[in-house]
Design a protein around this motif. Structure first.
Motif, PDB file in Angstrom:
ATOM      1  N   LEU A  20       0.844  -1.186   0.000  1.00  9.44           N
ATOM      2  CA  LEU A  20       0.000   0.000   0.000  1.00  9.44           C
ATOM      3  C   LEU A  20       0.886   1.245   0.000  1.00  9.44           C
ATOM      4  N   SER A  21       0.459   2.234  -0.746  1.00 10.45           N
ATOM      5  CA  SER A  21       1.206   3.484  -0.833  1.00 10.45           C
ATOM      6  C   SER A  21       0.321   4.645  -0.413  1.00 10.45           C
ATOM      7  N   CYS A  22       0.951   5.646   0.179  1.00 15.65           N
ATOM      8  CA  CYS A  22       0.257   6.871   0.551  1.00 15.65           C
ATOM      9  C   CYS A  22       1.178   8.035   0.228  1.00 15.65           C
ATOM     10  N   VAL A  23       0.680   8.966  -0.545  1.00 16.78           N
ATOM     11  CA  VAL A  23       1.466  10.149  -0.902  1.00 16.78           C
ATOM     12  C   VAL A  23       0.777  11.388  -0.383  1.00 16.78           C
ATOM     13  N   ALA A  24       1.531  12.211   0.303  1.00 16.87           N
ATOM     14  CA  ALA A  24       1.001  13.447   0.870  1.00 16.87           C
ATOM     15  C   ALA A  24       1.364  14.638  -0.004  1.00 16.87           C
ATOM     16  N   SER A  25       0.483  15.618  -0.013  1.00 13.89           N
ATOM     17  CA  SER A  25       0.751  16.869  -0.725  1.00 13.89           C
ATOM     18  C   SER A  25       0.177  18.013   0.096  1.00 13.89           C
ATOM     19  N   GLY A  26       0.524  19.215  -0.303  1.00 10.78           N
ATOM     20  CA  GLY A  26       0.059  20.390   0.430  1.00 10.78           C
ATOM     21  C   GLY A  26       1.091  20.809   1.459  1.00 10.78           C
ATOM     22  N   TYR A  27       0.629  21.159   2.645  1.00 12.38           N
ATOM     23  CA  TYR A  27       1.521  21.639   3.707  1.00 12.38           C
ATOM     24  C   TYR A  27       2.176  20.454   4.429  1.00 12.38           C
ATOM     25  N   THR A  28       2.990  19.716   3.705  1.00 11.28           N
ATOM     26  CA  THR A  28       3.578  18.496   4.246  1.00 11.28           C
ATOM     27  C   THR A  28       4.559  18.761   5.376  1.00 11.28           C
ATOM     28  N   PHE A  29       5.044  19.979   5.495  1.00 14.20           N
ATOM     29  CA  PHE A  29       5.948  20.319   6.594  1.00 14.20           C
ATOM     30  C   PHE A  29       5.240  20.239   7.938  1.00 14.20           C
ATOM     31  N   ASN A  81       7.509  12.473   0.725  1.00 12.97           N
ATOM     32  CA  ASN A  81       6.219  12.672   1.400  1.00 12.97           C
ATOM     33  C   ASN A  81       5.336  11.435   1.254  1.00 12.97           C
ATOM     34  N   ALA A  82       5.947  10.285   1.418  1.00 13.76           N
ATOM     35  CA  ALA A  82       5.228   9.045   1.182  1.00 13.76           C
ATOM     36  C   ALA A  82       5.381   8.074   2.346  1.00 13.76           C
ATOM     37  N   LEU A  83       4.397   7.205   2.456  1.00 16.98           N
ATOM     38  CA  LEU A  83       4.402   6.127   3.440  1.00 16.98           C
ATOM     39  C   LEU A  83       3.960   4.864   2.723  1.00 16.98           C
ATOM     40  N   TYR A  84       4.694   3.793   2.946  1.00  8.93           N
ATOM     41  CA  TYR A  84       4.373   2.527   2.311  1.00  8.93           C
ATOM     42  C   TYR A  84       4.158   1.460   3.379  1.00  8.93           C
ATOM     43  N   MET A  85       3.311   0.509   3.072  1.00  5.11           N
ATOM     44  CA  MET A  85       3.129  -0.624   3.970  1.00  5.11           C
ATOM     45  C   MET A  85       3.019  -1.886   3.119  1.00  5.11           C
ATOM     46  N   LYS A  86       3.997  -2.769   3.279  1.00  6.23           N
ATOM     47  CA  LYS A  86       3.930  -4.048   2.609  1.00  6.23           C
ATOM     48  C   LYS A  86       3.310  -5.047   3.559  1.00  6.23           C
ATOM     49  N   MET A  87       2.268  -5.688   3.092  1.00 11.08           N
ATOM     50  CA  MET A  87       1.552  -6.674   3.876  1.00 11.08           C
ATOM     51  C   MET A  87       1.820  -8.040   3.263  1.00 11.08           C
ATOM     52  N   SER A  88       2.277  -8.965   4.075  1.00 11.28           N
ATOM     53  CA  SER A  88       2.618 -10.306   3.586  1.00 11.28           C
ATOM     54  C   SER A  88       1.758 -11.351   4.296  1.00 11.28           C
ATOM     55  N   SER A  89       1.781 -12.544   3.727  1.00  8.96           N
ATOM     56  CA  SER A  89       1.014 -13.664   4.297  1.00  8.96           C
ATOM     57  C   SER A  89      -0.401 -13.237   4.611  1.00  8.96           C
ATOM     58  N   LEU A  90      -1.030 -12.601   3.653  1.00  3.98           N
ATOM     59  CA  LEU A  90      -2.355 -12.044   3.878  1.00  3.98           C
ATOM     60  C   LEU A  90      -3.380 -13.125   4.191  1.00  3.98           C
ATOM     61  N   LYS A  91      -4.309 -12.769   5.073  1.00  2.32           N
ATOM     62  CA  LYS A  91      -5.373 -13.661   5.504  1.00  2.32           C
ATOM     63  C   LYS A  91      -6.716 -13.024   5.151  1.00  2.32           C
ATOM     64  N   PRO A  92      -7.753 -13.836   5.013  1.00  2.00           N
ATOM     65  CA  PRO A  92      -9.077 -13.255   4.728  1.00  2.00           C
ATOM     66  C   PRO A  92      -9.494 -12.197   5.749  1.00  2.00           C
TER      67      PRO A  92
END
Length: 121
Positions: A20-29, A81-92
């Protein structure tokens, strides 16, 4: 004002992985910390994991499945300005809408619109 846009959610089979990716914009400071949350229908939004600007990570213990710390890798790229989350061994039970949230210096939160993760057995 900070805007957040998530991506990466998709249908996946149990045992698979997603990033999953998240990108921020605007007043990121104004961002102190960014994190991932999940909200199921009719339930409160629950914290999954977060990272400070310096990269310090912490993990929640959401009621839908406990801590995901052993199955997720969270990465903060402050310069992007990004945050990532790798999810593994996913379950229902990982199925849900995952939201990116940013804690701002003024004590407010900004939220993205969410990205849907669907894990089939």
């Amino acid at each position: 004002q900070v805007q957040l846009v998530e991506s990466g959610g998709a249908p996946v089979q149990a045992g698979g992985s997603l990033r999953l990716s998240c990108v921020a914009s605007g007043y990121t400071f104004m961002i102190n910390r960014m994190g991932w949350y999940r909200q199921d229908p009719g339930q409160q939004r629950e914290w999954v994991a977060s990272s400070t600007n310096s990269g310090a990570k912490s993990f929640g213990a959401p009621s839908f499945g406990g801590s995901l710390e052993d199955r997720v890798t969270i990465t903060r790229h402050k310069d992007k300005n990004a945050l990532y989350m790798k999810m593994s061994s996913l379950k229902p039970e990982d199925t849900g809408v995952y939201y990116c949230g940013a804690e701002l210096t003024i004590g407010l939160y900004s939220w993205g619109r969410g990205t849907q993760v669907t894990v089939s057995s």
